[in-house]
Design a protein around this motif. Structure first.
Motif, mmCIF file in Angstrom:
data_model
loop_
_atom_site.group_PDB
_atom_site.id
_atom_site.type_symbol
_atom_site.label_atom_id
_atom_site.label_comp_id
_atom_site.label_asym_id
_atom_site.label_seq_id
_atom_site.Cartn_x
_atom_site.Cartn_y
_atom_site.Cartn_z
ATOM 1 N N PRO A 35 0.853 -1.311 -0.002
ATOM 2 C CA PRO A 35 0.005 0.000 0.090
ATOM 3 C C PRO A 35 0.958 1.287 0.020
ATOM 4 C CG PRO A 35 -0.082 -1.088 2.127
ATOM 5 C CD PRO A 35 0.768 -1.764 1.287
ATOM 6 N N PRO A 36 0.388 2.479 -0.175
ATOM 7 C CA PRO A 36 1.049 3.683 -0.418
ATOM 8 C C PRO A 36 1.960 4.061 0.862
ATOM 9 C CG PRO A 36 -1.308 4.102 -0.695
ATOM 10 C CD PRO A 36 -1.300 2.689 -0.661
ATOM 11 N N GLY A 40 8.692 4.177 3.152
ATOM 12 C CA GLY A 40 9.319 4.722 4.407
ATOM 13 C C GLY A 40 8.939 4.135 5.786
ATOM 14 N N LYS A 41 7.879 3.175 5.810
ATOM 15 C CA LYS A 41 7.426 2.831 6.894
ATOM 16 C C LYS A 41 6.966 1.310 6.965
ATOM 17 C CE LYS A 41 3.122 3.806 9.950
ATOM 18 N NZ LYS A 41 2.149 4.342 10.091
ATOM 19 N N SER A 136 6.438 -5.271 9.196
ATOM 20 C CA SER A 136 6.679 -4.920 10.575
ATOM 21 C C SER A 136 6.759 -6.196 11.633
ATOM 22 C CB SER A 136 5.441 -4.166 11.314
ATOM 23 O OG SER A 136 4.322 -4.961 11.395
ATOM 24 N N GLY A 137 6.201 -7.334 11.168
ATOM 25 C CA GLY A 137 6.430 -8.487 11.970
ATOM 26 C C GLY A 137 5.148 -8.932 12.452
#
Length: 276
Positions: A35-36, A40-41, A136-137
């Motif tokens: 997703p957008p 960076g995240k 992220s896990g």
């Protein structure tokens, strides 16, 4: 790992990759929607397991899940349903062999050499995703039919690895229906006791961590009474005090029209768990 498809979708990217699987001993493909917000995240991941005869393409082309995944900021990973390749044992029927991995670890020859889909889904694929993508896990899992069976079994056996689980039209008691009896007999052998480790109705009776189950089932499903039999899981959950939401939907069948109608609610359900 090689990217073989790259398509803009709802301001994100729908990609397909192939890689050499050590677990399965063959080249595998998986789809991943970024997703957008993935720029960076790190984001949580929903794993989707598809049904008999499917590949990674069915879900990404027919379910319409990308819209909701983009909205909620969830990566969606959809692997193929079985090992592939000229060296992989197959069967002329649609419900055994390629396209019918059933998310188990086969113990019988000639299947055991490649059909280790349970380990692939639980261990190898998440490790690959988390090493190569902004994941992220935090994980959730869902699926349809054979894949619904797989999602339930994987989550019930590994509740510490998943925040939530749901299924569309799952095979909830494969030990007791023709599809499961054929496949389990071939992959796992004649000892029915060994089948119980891959049977959701058996697992809910013994699991100590009671991860809530969300199930969507069409009442016009052509396989409802012969192969799916959701009342068996409902009865097992009631007896064990295991939380279950079973949504019976009048008029809906086994198709992706059904999945597309309710996938938005399931993405919202998983996003709430993944972001909590």
């Amino acid at each position: 790992m090689e990217r073989i498809e790259h398509r803009a979708c709802f301001a994100g990217w729908q990609d397909v990759y192939r890689h050499e699987s050590k677990t399965l001993g063959c080249t595998m493909r998986f789809a991943v929607f970024l997703p957008p917000r993935a720029q960076g995240k790190k984001l949580p991941v929903l794993y989707w397991l598809s049904g008999l005869t499917s590949t990674e393409q069915n879900f990404i082309n027919k379910a319409g899940a990308q819209r909701y995944a983009a909205q909620h900021g969830v990566i969606v990973v959809a692997p193929d349903t079985s090992p592939r390749g000229d060296d992989v044992t197959d069967d002329p029927g649609y419900d055994l062999g390629k396209g019918a991995g059933f998310y188990v670890n086969a113990t019988q020859q000639p299947w055991a050499a490649h059909y280790q889909m349970y380990d692939y889904i639980v261990s190898e694929l998440p490790a690959l995703i988390e090493a190569n993508f902004p994941a992220s896990g935090a994980r959730s899992i869902s699926g349809h039919s054979m894949g619904g069976h797989g999602a339930l079994v994987v989550a019930l056996r590994n509740p510490d690895r998943y925040r939530s689980v749901s299924a569309f039209s799952p095979i909830v008691a494969p030990s007791l229906v023709p599809w499961g009896e054929k496949v389990f007999g071939a992959y796992l052998g004649p000892d029915r006791e060994t089948w119980q480790q891959y049977d959701a109705t058996a697992l809910v009776r013994s699991t100590t961590e009671k991860l809530p189950l969300l199930i969507e089932q069409g009442e016009a499903d052509e396989f409802l009474e012969t192969q799916l039999r959701p009342h068996l899981l409902r009865d097992a959950c009631e007896a064990a005090g295991h939380p279950l939401t079973l949504n019976l939907r009048p008029g809906y069948d086994h198709s992706y029209y059904f999945i597309a109608s309710f996938i938005g609610g399931h993405l919202a359900f998983h996003a709430a768990a993944l972001n909590s």
